[in-house]
Design a protein around this motif. Structure first.
Motif, short mmCIF file in Angstrom:
data_model
loop_
_atom_site.label_atom_id
_atom_site.label_comp_id
_atom_site.label_asym_id
_atom_site.label_seq_id
_atom_site.Cartn_x
_atom_site.Cartn_y
_atom_site.Cartn_z
N ILE A 254 0.82 -1.21 0.00
CA ILE A 254 0.00 0.00 0.00
C ILE A 254 0.85 1.27 0.00
O ILE A 254 0.44 2.30 0.52
CB ILE A 254 -0.98 0.00 1.19
N GLY A 255 2.02 1.17 -0.58
CA GLY A 255 2.86 2.35 -0.69
C GLY A 255 4.01 2.35 0.30
O GLY A 255 4.22 1.39 1.04
N VAL A 256 4.75 3.45 0.30
CA VAL A 256 5.95 3.55 1.12
C VAL A 256 6.01 4.89 1.84
O VAL A 256 5.33 5.86 1.47
CB VAL A 256 7.22 3.39 0.26
N HIS A 257 6.84 4.91 2.88
CA HIS A 257 7.28 6.15 3.52
C HIS A 257 8.75 6.33 3.16
O HIS A 257 9.54 5.39 3.29
CB HIS A 257 7.16 6.06 5.04
N LEU A 258 9.11 7.51 2.70
CA LEU A 258 10.51 7.77 2.37
C LEU A 258 11.32 7.99 3.64
O LEU A 258 10.87 8.68 4.56
CB LEU A 258 10.62 8.98 1.45
N ASN A 259 12.49 7.40 3.69
CA ASN A 259 13.34 7.48 4.89
C ASN A 259 14.17 8.76 4.87
O ASN A 259 15.40 8.75 4.71
CB ASN A 259 14.27 6.26 4.94
N THR A 260 13.48 9.87 5.06
CA THR A 260 14.15 11.16 5.01
C THR A 260 13.90 12.01 6.26
O THR A 260 14.33 13.16 6.32
CB THR A 260 13.69 11.96 3.78
N GLU A 261 13.23 11.43 7.25
CA GLU A 261 12.92 12.21 8.46
C GLU A 261 14.20 12.75 9.11
O GLU A 261 14.19 13.84 9.70
CB GLU A 261 12.16 11.34 9.47
N TRP A 262 15.27 12.00 9.02
CA TRP A 262 16.53 12.39 9.67
C TRP A 262 17.16 13.64 9.04
O TRP A 262 18.06 14.24 9.61
CB TRP A 262 17.52 11.24 9.65
N LEU A 263 16.65 14.05 7.88
CA LEU A 263 17.19 15.22 7.18
C LEU A 263 16.49 16.52 7.56
O LEU A 263 16.94 17.60 7.19
CB LEU A 263 17.09 15.02 5.67
N ARG A 264 15.37 16.41 8.28
CA ARG A 264 14.61 17.61 8.61
C ARG A 264 15.44 18.55 9.48
O ARG A 264 16.07 18.15 10.44
CB ARG A 264 13.32 17.23 9.33
N GLY A 265 15.40 19.81 9.11
CA GLY A 265 16.15 20.82 9.86
C GLY A 265 17.62 20.89 9.51
O GLY A 265 18.35 21.69 10.09
N SER A 266 18.05 20.09 8.53
CA SER A 266 19.47 20.05 8.19
C SER A 266 19.85 21.07 7.13
O SER A 266 21.04 21.32 6.91
CB SER A 266 19.83 18.66 7.68
N GLY A 267 18.87 21.63 6.44
CA GLY A 267 19.17 22.50 5.31
C GLY A 267 19.03 21.79 3.99
O GLY A 267 19.08 22.44 2.93
N VAL A 268 18.85 20.46 4.01
CA VAL A 268 18.57 19.71 2.79
C VAL A 268 17.08 19.86 2.49
O VAL A 268 16.24 19.49 3.33
CB VAL A 268 18.95 18.22 2.94
N GLU A 269 16.74 20.39 1.34
CA GLU A 269 15.33 20.65 1.01
C GLU A 269 14.57 19.35 0.79
O GLU A 269 14.97 18.50 -0.02
CB GLU A 269 15.21 21.52 -0.23
N LEU A 270 13.43 19.22 1.49
CA LEU A 270 12.53 18.10 1.29
C LEU A 270 11.24 18.62 0.68
O LEU A 270 10.73 19.66 1.07
CB LEU A 270 12.22 17.41 2.63
N LEU A 271 10.71 17.87 -0.28
CA LEU A 271 9.46 18.25 -0.91
C LEU A 271 8.28 17.72 -0.10
O LEU A 271 8.46 17.03 0.91
CB LEU A 271 9.44 17.72 -2.35
N GLU A 272 7.07 18.05 -0.53
CA GLU A 272 5.88 17.73 0.25
C GLU A 272 5.73 16.23 0.52
O GLU A 272 5.26 15.83 1.58
CB GLU A 272 4.64 18.25 -0.48
N ASP A 273 6.14 15.39 -0.41
CA ASP A 273 6.01 13.95 -0.22
C ASP A 273 7.17 13.34 0.57
O ASP A 273 7.25 12.12 0.74
CB ASP A 273 5.88 13.24 -1.57
N GLY A 274 8.07 14.19 1.04
CA GLY A 274 9.21 13.71 1.81
C GLY A 274 10.42 13.39 0.97
O GLY A 274 11.48 13.03 1.52
N SER A 275 10.31 13.52 -0.36
CA SER A 275 11.46 13.23 -1.21
C SER A 275 12.48 14.36 -1.12
O SER A 275 12.18 15.48 -0.69
CB SER A 275 11.01 13.02 -2.66
N VAL A 276 13.71 14.05 -1.53
CA VAL A 276 14.81 15.02 -1.48
C VAL A 276 14.88 15.76 -2.80
O VAL A 276 15.00 15.15 -3.87
CB VAL A 276 16.14 14.32 -1.20
#
Length: 422
Positions: A254-276
């Protein structure tokens, strides 16, 4: 090469991470190379998880040492000696938990909660995605994304059992086909009117629906799952039309969650779906940080706007380009844009399904070779008068022949003319 380019960290030990590391070495990088992986296993191939692993095909011979392959030869991406030759420091069983792009340090956590900080001159984000899990605690309800997931599902495969597959994407379809191969009763539940609606045109999806039905799968379309019932273990799946389906085992795709939570607040831009968010060179908004694989989202000139791909070949190709661009940046050279022809395949009922380019959205479809009735064809998919995708079933040579049409803008008329002359 700049003297400071002597520490590269790759976070993610899957296909994308391994290919990046291999490409760095192949292109002459001799410095320190660390690969951080959340799983305890060395890099392995994921496509066999829903096929050979579940059916038992590809097992190591009796008496062999399966090691991290858990006995499955089909999973082996590289011979162990090849992996060792990369000369990487593998940090397995560790998860990235934070990133300081100013200090250029990535923070990782071990299995016992211990933390360490790794410095880098260049960082490659390749942490991929994890499966979205159903909201139930009942035993017997699984997802399939990792080797451990596949082992858990395989342990419950039973020729006399009843499997309910939730979700008609490629993983769900492959699990259904594998279950039928070992004799299970299978019901496939898809909320849309045809399976694979996010991947291919409904006209192609209808062919794949009939393929499953011909092989004994009870395909339920246009209904969703509203609940899972049973005691401590699943016994039934409740559907939105009020019906229930008996189940001894459930696999949800039923889909996936992208493993990008650890990047929040780092300055790496994340899009609305959590992608980099990357540029065309796989570089992120933070200096020295690149992203590859399932989580990378970048502009593609031939497919309009930004794209993100969860494909085996994309992980490999993007890793190679990212490695090239990291070293180009260090040497002050021009980077190489990443403009691939997306490619994906699936094996079901001993038939190979292939997709080149984009399957959706499409407003035109034409079966240019073969016929859906024969379960052997090549179909063109188009949008706004342009060729955007090629789908083949049991037609590998002809399908791959048309890759060249997607390497540059090709009108619908040009594509049909090329098919007519071949």
């Amino acid at each position: 090469m700049r003297e400071s380019m002597d520490r590269i960290v790759v976070v993610g030990a899957g296909m994308a991470g391994l290919h990046t590391a291999e490409a760095l070495r192949a292109q002459g990088y001799l410095g320190g190379l660390t690969i951080v992986g959340e799983e305890e296993h060395r890099p392995y191939s994921r496509p066999p998880l829903s096929k050979e692993v579940l059916t038992g095909v590809g097992l190591a011979p009796s008496g062999g040492d399966p090691g991290w392959l858990a006995g499955h030869r089909a999973l082996q991406l590289r011979d162990e000696t090849v992996v060792e030759a990369i000369g990487a420091d593998f940090r397995l069983g560790r998860s990235a938990v934070g990133l300081d792009t100013d200090a250029r340090r990535v923070h990782v956590q071990g299995p016992e909660g211990e933390e360490e900080s790794l410095s880098y001159d260049a960082l490659v984000v390749a942490t991929g995605a994890r499966a979205r899990r159903p909201e139930t605690d009942l035993a017997g309800v699984h997802v399939l994304r990792t080797l451990d997931d596949a082992e858990a599902v395989r342990s419950e495969f039973d020729s006399g059992g009843r499997l309910v597959v939730v979700g008609g994407g490629f993983v769900g379809a492959e699990v259904a086909a594998s279950a039928r191969a070992v004799g299970m009763d299978v019901t496939l539940v898809e909320a849309e009117q045809t399976p694979l609606t996010r991947v291919v045109h409904p006209a192609v999806g209808e062919v794949l629906t009939e393929l499953h039905r011909e092989n004994g799968v009870d395909v339920r379309l246009g209904v969703s799952v509203t609940g899972y019932e049973g005691g401590s273990r699943v016994e039934r799946v409740r559907l939105s039309d009020g019906s229930t389906v008996p189940a001894t085992l459930v696999v949800a795709g039923i889909g996936v969650h992208l493993n990008t939570e650890w990047l929040r607040g780092s300055g790496v831009e994340l899009l609305e779906d959590g992608s980099v968010a990357c540029d065309e060179y796989s570089a992120t908004s933070a200096p020295g940080v690149y992203a590859v694989g399932d989580l990378a989202n970048w502009p593609h000139p031939r497919f309009g706007g930004r794209i993100r791909l969860e494909h085996w070949t994309n992980a490999a190709e993007q890793g190679e380009i990212a490695a090239r661009n990291i070293l180009a940046w260090a040497a002050g050279e021009e980077p190489t844009p990443f403009t691939p022809v997306p490619y994906f395949w699936s094996d079901q009922y001993k038939m190979k399904i292939q997709l080149l380019g984009q399957g959706t959205p499409a407003d035109q479809v034409s079966f240019v070779h073969g016929s859906p009735d024969d379960r052997k064809f090549v179909a063109f998919l188009g949008r706004d008068g342009m060729l955007t995708g090629v789908v083949g079933l049991r037609s590998t040579p002809r399908t791959m022949r048309y890759r060249r049409l997607l390497e540059e803008p090709t009108t619908w008329e040009q594509a049909l003319a090329a098919a007519g002359s071949s």
